[in-house]
Design a protein around this motif. Structure first.
Motif, PDB file in Angstrom:
ATOM      1  N   PHE A 251       0.835  -1.204   0.000  1.00 17.57           N
ATOM      2  CA  PHE A 251       0.000   0.000   0.000  1.00 17.57           C
ATOM      3  C   PHE A 251       0.872   1.257   0.000  1.00 17.57           C
ATOM      4  O   PHE A 251       0.648   2.189  -0.790  1.00 17.57           O
ATOM      5  CB  PHE A 251      -0.918  -0.010   1.225  1.00 17.57           C
ATOM      6  CG  PHE A 251      -1.574   1.312   1.512  1.00 17.57           C
ATOM      7  CD1 PHE A 251      -2.610   1.776   0.714  1.00 17.57           C
ATOM      8  CD2 PHE A 251      -1.148   2.105   2.572  1.00 17.57           C
ATOM      9  CE1 PHE A 251      -3.213   3.002   0.965  1.00 17.57           C
ATOM     10  CE2 PHE A 251      -1.744   3.322   2.837  1.00 17.57           C
ATOM     11  CZ  PHE A 251      -2.781   3.779   2.033  1.00 17.57           C
ATOM     12  N   ILE A 252       1.869   1.289   0.895  1.00 19.15           N
ATOM     13  CA  ILE A 252       2.757   2.453   0.979  1.00 19.15           C
ATOM     14  C   ILE A 252       3.526   2.634  -0.333  1.00 19.15           C
ATOM     15  O   ILE A 252       3.648   3.750  -0.854  1.00 19.15           O
ATOM     16  CB  ILE A 252       3.734   2.287   2.160  1.00 19.15           C
ATOM     17  CG1 ILE A 252       2.959   2.318   3.486  1.00 19.15           C
ATOM     18  CG2 ILE A 252       4.806   3.377   2.142  1.00 19.15           C
ATOM     19  CD1 ILE A 252       3.802   1.992   4.703  1.00 19.15           C
ATOM     20  N   HIS A 253       4.031   1.533  -0.874  1.00 16.32           N
ATOM     21  CA  HIS A 253       4.780   1.590  -2.133  1.00 16.32           C
ATOM     22  C   HIS A 253       3.911   2.149  -3.262  1.00 16.32           C
ATOM     23  O   HIS A 253       4.376   2.971  -4.067  1.00 16.32           O
ATOM     24  CB  HIS A 253       5.280   0.187  -2.488  1.00 16.32           C
ATOM     25  CG  HIS A 253       6.042   0.118  -3.776  1.00 16.32           C
ATOM     26  ND1 HIS A 253       7.298   0.670  -3.935  1.00 16.32           N
ATOM     27  CD2 HIS A 253       5.712  -0.426  -4.986  1.00 16.32           C
ATOM     28  CE1 HIS A 253       7.722   0.458  -5.166  1.00 16.32           C
ATOM     29  NE2 HIS A 253       6.781  -0.200  -5.830  1.00 16.32           N
ATOM     30  N   ARG A 254       2.658   1.735  -3.296  1.00 16.27           N
ATOM     31  CA  ARG A 254       1.758   2.190  -4.359  1.00 16.27           C
ATOM     32  C   ARG A 254       1.476   3.683  -4.249  1.00 16.27           C
ATOM     33  O   ARG A 254       1.322   4.374  -5.268  1.00 16.27           O
ATOM     34  CB  ARG A 254       0.452   1.392  -4.317  1.00 16.27           C
ATOM     35  CG  ARG A 254      -0.532   1.775  -5.420  1.00 16.27           C
ATOM     36  CD  ARG A 254      -1.696   0.817  -5.521  1.00 16.27           C
ATOM     37  NE  ARG A 254      -2.660   1.251  -6.516  1.00 16.27           N
ATOM     38  CZ  ARG A 254      -2.521   1.091  -7.826  1.00 16.27           C
ATOM     39  NH1 ARG A 254      -1.448   0.499  -8.310  1.00 16.27           N
ATOM     40  NH2 ARG A 254      -3.447   1.523  -8.668  1.00 16.27           N
ATOM     41  N   GLN A 255       1.398   4.204  -3.021  1.00 20.16           N
ATOM     42  CA  GLN A 255       1.087   5.623  -2.847  1.00 20.16           C
ATOM     43  C   GLN A 255       2.161   6.519  -3.463  1.00 20.16           C
ATOM     44  O   GLN A 255       1.882   7.647  -3.885  1.00 20.16           O
ATOM     45  CB  GLN A 255       0.928   5.958  -1.357  1.00 20.16           C
ATOM     46  CG  GLN A 255      -0.143   5.157  -0.635  1.00 20.16           C
ATOM     47  CD  GLN A 255      -1.430   5.027  -1.418  1.00 20.16           C
ATOM     48  OE1 GLN A 255      -2.162   5.992  -1.609  1.00 20.16           O
ATOM     49  NE2 GLN A 255      -1.719   3.819  -1.894  1.00 20.16           N
ATOM     50  N   PHE A 256       3.398   6.018  -3.517  1.00 24.13           N
ATOM     51  CA  PHE A 256       4.490   6.797  -4.106  1.00 24.13           C
ATOM     52  C   PHE A 256       4.583   6.622  -5.620  1.00 24.13           C
ATOM     53  O   PHE A 256       5.313   7.362  -6.281  1.00 24.13           O
ATOM     54  CB  PHE A 256       5.830   6.395  -3.471  1.00 24.13           C
ATOM     55  CG  PHE A 256       5.993   6.854  -2.051  1.00 24.13           C
ATOM     56  CD1 PHE A 256       6.164   8.193  -1.746  1.00 24.13           C
ATOM     57  CD2 PHE A 256       5.961   5.937  -1.006  1.00 24.13           C
ATOM     58  CE1 PHE A 256       6.314   8.619  -0.435  1.00 24.13           C
ATOM     59  CE2 PHE A 256       6.114   6.348   0.305  1.00 24.13           C
ATOM     60  CZ  PHE A 256       6.290   7.698   0.595  1.00 24.13           C
ATOM     61  N   ARG A 257       3.835   5.647  -6.152  1.00 24.50           N
ATOM     62  CA  ARG A 257       3.969   5.322  -7.576  1.00 24.50           C
ATOM     63  C   ARG A 257       2.848   5.876  -8.449  1.00 24.50           C
ATOM     64  O   ARG A 257       3.022   6.013  -9.660  1.00 24.50           O
ATOM     65  CB  ARG A 257       4.024   3.794  -7.747  1.00 24.50           C
ATOM     66  CG  ARG A 257       5.225   3.127  -7.104  1.00 24.50           C
ATOM     67  CD  ARG A 257       6.519   3.497  -7.806  1.00 24.50           C
ATOM     68  NE  ARG A 257       6.510   3.052  -9.196  1.00 24.50           N
ATOM     69  CZ  ARG A 257       6.905   1.854  -9.593  1.00 24.50           C
ATOM     70  NH1 ARG A 257       7.355   0.975  -8.700  1.00 24.50           N
ATOM     71  NH2 ARG A 257       6.875   1.524 -10.867  1.00 24.50           N
ATOM     72  N   ILE A 258       1.680   6.166  -7.872  1.00 25.37           N
ATOM     73  CA  ILE A 258       0.543   6.599  -8.691  1.00 25.37           C
ATOM     74  C   ILE A 258       0.348   8.108  -8.577  1.00 25.37           C
ATOM     75  O   ILE A 258       0.775   8.738  -7.609  1.00 25.37           O
ATOM     76  CB  ILE A 258      -0.754   5.857  -8.291  1.00 25.37           C
ATOM     77  CG1 ILE A 258      -1.105   6.113  -6.823  1.00 25.37           C
ATOM     78  CG2 ILE A 258      -0.606   4.366  -8.555  1.00 25.37           C
ATOM     79  CD1 ILE A 258      -2.399   5.448  -6.383  1.00 25.37           C
ATOM     80  N   SER A 259      -0.318   8.684  -9.575  1.00 23.99           N
ATOM     81  CA  SER A 259      -0.470  10.144  -9.637  1.00 23.99           C
ATOM     82  C   SER A 259      -1.526  10.671  -8.672  1.00 23.99           C
ATOM     83  O   SER A 259      -1.442  11.809  -8.210  1.00 23.99           O
ATOM     84  CB  SER A 259      -0.828  10.567 -11.068  1.00 23.99           C
ATOM     85  OG  SER A 259      -2.028   9.931 -11.489  1.00 23.99           O
ATOM     86  N   GLN A 260      -2.548   9.862  -8.367  1.00 21.56           N
ATOM     87  CA  GLN A 260      -3.608  10.280  -7.449  1.00 21.56           C
ATOM     88  C   GLN A 260      -3.758   9.252  -6.329  1.00 21.56           C
ATOM     89  O   GLN A 260      -4.684   8.445  -6.324  1.00 21.56           O
ATOM     90  CB  GLN A 260      -4.935  10.446  -8.202  1.00 21.56           C
ATOM     91  CG  GLN A 260      -4.932  11.617  -9.182  1.00 21.56           C
ATOM     92  CD  GLN A 260      -6.270  11.760  -9.890  1.00 21.56           C
ATOM     93  OE1 GLN A 260      -6.590  11.013 -10.808  1.00 21.56           O
ATOM     94  NE2 GLN A 260      -7.061  12.723  -9.456  1.00 21.56           N
ATOM     95  N   PRO A 261      -2.840   9.282  -5.364  1.00 22.68           N
ATOM     96  CA  PRO A 261      -2.858   8.280  -4.294  1.00 22.68           C
ATOM     97  C   PRO A 261      -4.001   8.503  -3.308  1.00 22.68           C
ATOM     98  O   PRO A 261      -4.567   9.593  -3.226  1.00 22.68           O
ATOM     99  CB  PRO A 261      -1.505   8.482  -3.610  1.00 22.68           C
ATOM    100  CG  PRO A 261      -1.184   9.922  -3.846  1.00 22.68           C
ATOM    101  CD  PRO A 261      -1.732  10.232  -5.212  1.00 22.68           C
ATOM    102  N   LEU A 262      -4.309   7.452  -2.563  1.00 19.38           N
ATOM    103  CA  LEU A 262      -5.329   7.557  -1.527  1.00 19.38           C
ATOM    104  C   LEU A 262      -4.856   8.492  -0.423  1.00 19.38           C
ATOM    105  O   LEU A 262      -5.618   9.310   0.095  1.00 19.38           O
ATOM    106  CB  LEU A 262      -5.632   6.164  -0.957  1.00 19.38           C
ATOM    107  CG  LEU A 262      -6.807   6.041   0.005  1.00 19.38           C
ATOM    108  CD1 LEU A 262      -8.109   6.374  -0.707  1.00 19.38           C
ATOM    109  CD2 LEU A 262      -6.873   4.625   0.574  1.00 19.38           C
ATOM    110  N   LEU A 263      -3.591   8.368  -0.037  1.00 21.55           N
ATOM    111  CA  LEU A 263      -2.951   9.269   0.918  1.00 21.55           C
ATOM    112  C   LEU A 263      -1.673   9.825   0.299  1.00 21.55           C
ATOM    113  O   LEU A 263      -0.866   9.063  -0.245  1.00 21.55           O
ATOM    114  CB  LEU A 263      -2.600   8.530   2.220  1.00 21.55           C
ATOM    115  CG  LEU A 263      -3.735   8.209   3.189  1.00 21.55           C
ATOM    116  CD1 LEU A 263      -3.205   7.375   4.352  1.00 21.55           C
ATOM    117  CD2 LEU A 263      -4.399   9.471   3.708  1.00 21.55           C
ATOM    118  N   GLN A 264      -1.483  11.126   0.394  1.00 22.52           N
ATOM    119  CA  GLN A 264      -0.290  11.763  -0.158  1.00 22.52           C
ATOM    120  C   GLN A 264       0.881  11.563   0.813  1.00 22.52           C
ATOM    121  O   GLN A 264       1.265  12.461   1.558  1.00 22.52           O
ATOM    122  CB  GLN A 264      -0.550  13.254  -0.384  1.00 22.52           C
ATOM    123  CG  GLN A 264      -1.483  13.560  -1.535  1.00 22.52           C
ATOM    124  CD  GLN A 264      -0.802  13.416  -2.892  1.00 22.52           C
ATOM    125  OE1 GLN A 264       0.385  13.102  -2.974  1.00 22.52           O
ATOM    126  NE2 GLN A 264      -1.556  13.647  -3.951  1.00 22.52           N
TER     127      GLN A 264
END
Length: 452
Positions: A251-264
């Motif tokens: 989850f944390i890794h994905r937040q840094f990879r996508i343009s519109q994350p669930l949490l910045q």
């Protein structure tokens, strides 16, 4: 979020006071419900013949649901109208409360708490967003002040009310009351509630991130609770802990990879933001865990009733709100560093005094110790939040707020599970020592990292 609030802001509160009152009542109900289980866990344990760590899930699951829904609150308020969200929330909450009345086993009761958590979790940010969208700055400040004080006191009444009702009738009477209040608010929302927010058609929700956060944090917390039931080395415990941590990492890794994350989570690259978030995690883990364990301790080891345990903890709960009122003034007068260090020392002293409690301790002593702890926590919550958000750029404040609110809920769930696990395996002294350890770590951070 800030652009959204500015764009939708209009001044029509004067024509919609009833809508604000209805939203306020629903949010107040959610805060009241959050802590109501603390004083009635013992009769539930006796009725269903379950362990304390298992019963603790009635509180833990509520916090977990809130932690999942807080990050997506902005999406919901952009996608759906205020009236739609509130109606859905109250319908879900009322159904959940009714299921609690007819629950014949723990699993059904837990499901009722899940529905309650979904219903009130959506409301966590709705009232604040509605006020920002529909009120002038002058009206907004007055309303937020009134609401802030009211919501500070609301959680204090929950355990007292549920304890009194449980002793007078049964713990199910609490769910009867919640069902009635939920049904009334549902009816009023259908009849009187108007939309106070503006919808957008291009909003986006990363569903995979939502799934990963839900499964990851729930699995890890479940693994903690399994330690007391199956042991740390059991396959089911290790599987839940390992899988939970792995999914949280994804989850944390994905937040840094996508343009519109669930949490910045990019905001955590700021050292001040990271420090404040870590402090918040430690503070709420220690705070929420003791709030659940202390009533259990009084009922099981001292032999008091549910209502008495609620009354004993009531002064401390009120002091959280009182301290929050003066914390801003004290931060301005003495600075964030001095205030957080002094309050953290007070928290360590109060938590250390918990270790001196025994079956012969007076209720006045227990209330006094809890007052010391809660007053110090009240002095810390808002100043630390303010200091943390001051460390990041203004355009990131809404993202930082979402992270802090999410961490508060997650830490509450983890803290409750850990405290109940230590209580069941090693006794109440070990549980309190765990809270003291977290308090000492908070003090170290306050001394070394929080400046200004």
């Amino acid at each position: 979020m800030e652009e959204y609030l500015m764009k939708t802001q209009s001044n029509f509160f004067n024509s919609n006071p009833i809508s604000i009152v209805i939203l306020f009542a629903g949010t107040l109900l959610g805060l009241l419900t959050q802590n109501m289980m603390a004083t009635i866990l013992t009769p539930i344990i006796n009725d269903f013949q379950i362990s304390a760590s298992t019963a603790g899930w009635l509180t833990t699951i509520y916090s977990l649901i809130a932690s999942i829904l807080v990050p997506v609150s902005a999406f919901f308020t952009k996608r759906y109208s205020c009236r739609q969200l509130f109606t859905f929330s109250m319908l879900t909450f009322t159904i959940g409360s009714f299921i609690g009345i007819i629950a014949t086993n723990f699993e059904i009761l837990l499901f009722s708490r899940i529905l309650q958590g979904i219903g009130t979790g959506i409301l966590m940010s709705l009232l604040q967003i509605a006020i920002y969208c529909s009120c002038s700055i002058e009206q907004r400040n007055k309303l937020m002040g009134i609401i802030g004080v009211s919501m500070g006191f609301a959680p204090a009444f929950g355990p007292v009310l549920s304890g009194l009702m449980s002793d007078a009738w049964s713990w199910k009477s609490v769910f009867v009351l919640l069902t009635i209040i939920g049904a009334i608010l549902l009816f009023l929302s259908l009849l009187l509630l108007k939309n106070l927010t503006k919808q957008e058609g291009n909003c986006f929700l990363d569903k995979l991130s939502l799934l990963l956060s839900s499964v990851g944090f729930s699995g890890f917390t479940l693994g903690i609770s399994f330690i007391s039931q199956f042991g740390l080395k059991s396959a089911i415990t290790l599987s839940c802990l390992t899988a939970g941590l792995l999914i949280i990492f994804l989850f944390i890794h994905r937040q840094f990879r996508i343009s519109q994350p669930l949490l910045q989570l990019d905001t955590l690259k700021n050292k001040g933001m990271l420090t404040g978030t870590l402090f918040t995690f430690l503070l709420f883990t220690a705070f929420n865990g003791v709030s659940v364990v202390l009533p259990l301790y009084m009922q099981k080891f001292i032999g008091v009733s549910a209502s008495v345990s609620g009354i004993v903890t009531f002064p401390g709960a009120v002091l959280v709100a009182v301290a929050s009122l003066v914390s801003g003034f004290l931060a301005d007068k003495f600075g964030f560093h001095r205030l957080t260090v002094a309050a953290s020392i007070m928290l360590c002293v109060g938590t250390g005094l918990l270790l001196t409690l025994n079956t012969g301790s007076s209720l006045v002593m227990i209330a006094a110790v809890q007052c010391i702890r809660n007053f110090s926590i009240g002095l810390l919550i808002m100043p630390v939040t303010t200091w943390t958000l001051n460390q990041i750029n203004t355009n990131l404040v809404s993202d930082g707020t979402a992270i802090i609110n999410t961490v508060r809920q997650i830490s509450g769930a983890i803290g409750t599970s850990c405290m109940l696990m230590f209580l069941q395996l090693f006794g109440v002294s070990t549980a309190f020592f765990f809270s003291l350890t977290l308090s000492i770590l908070s003090l170290v951070i306050a001394v070394q990292k929080i400046k200004g």
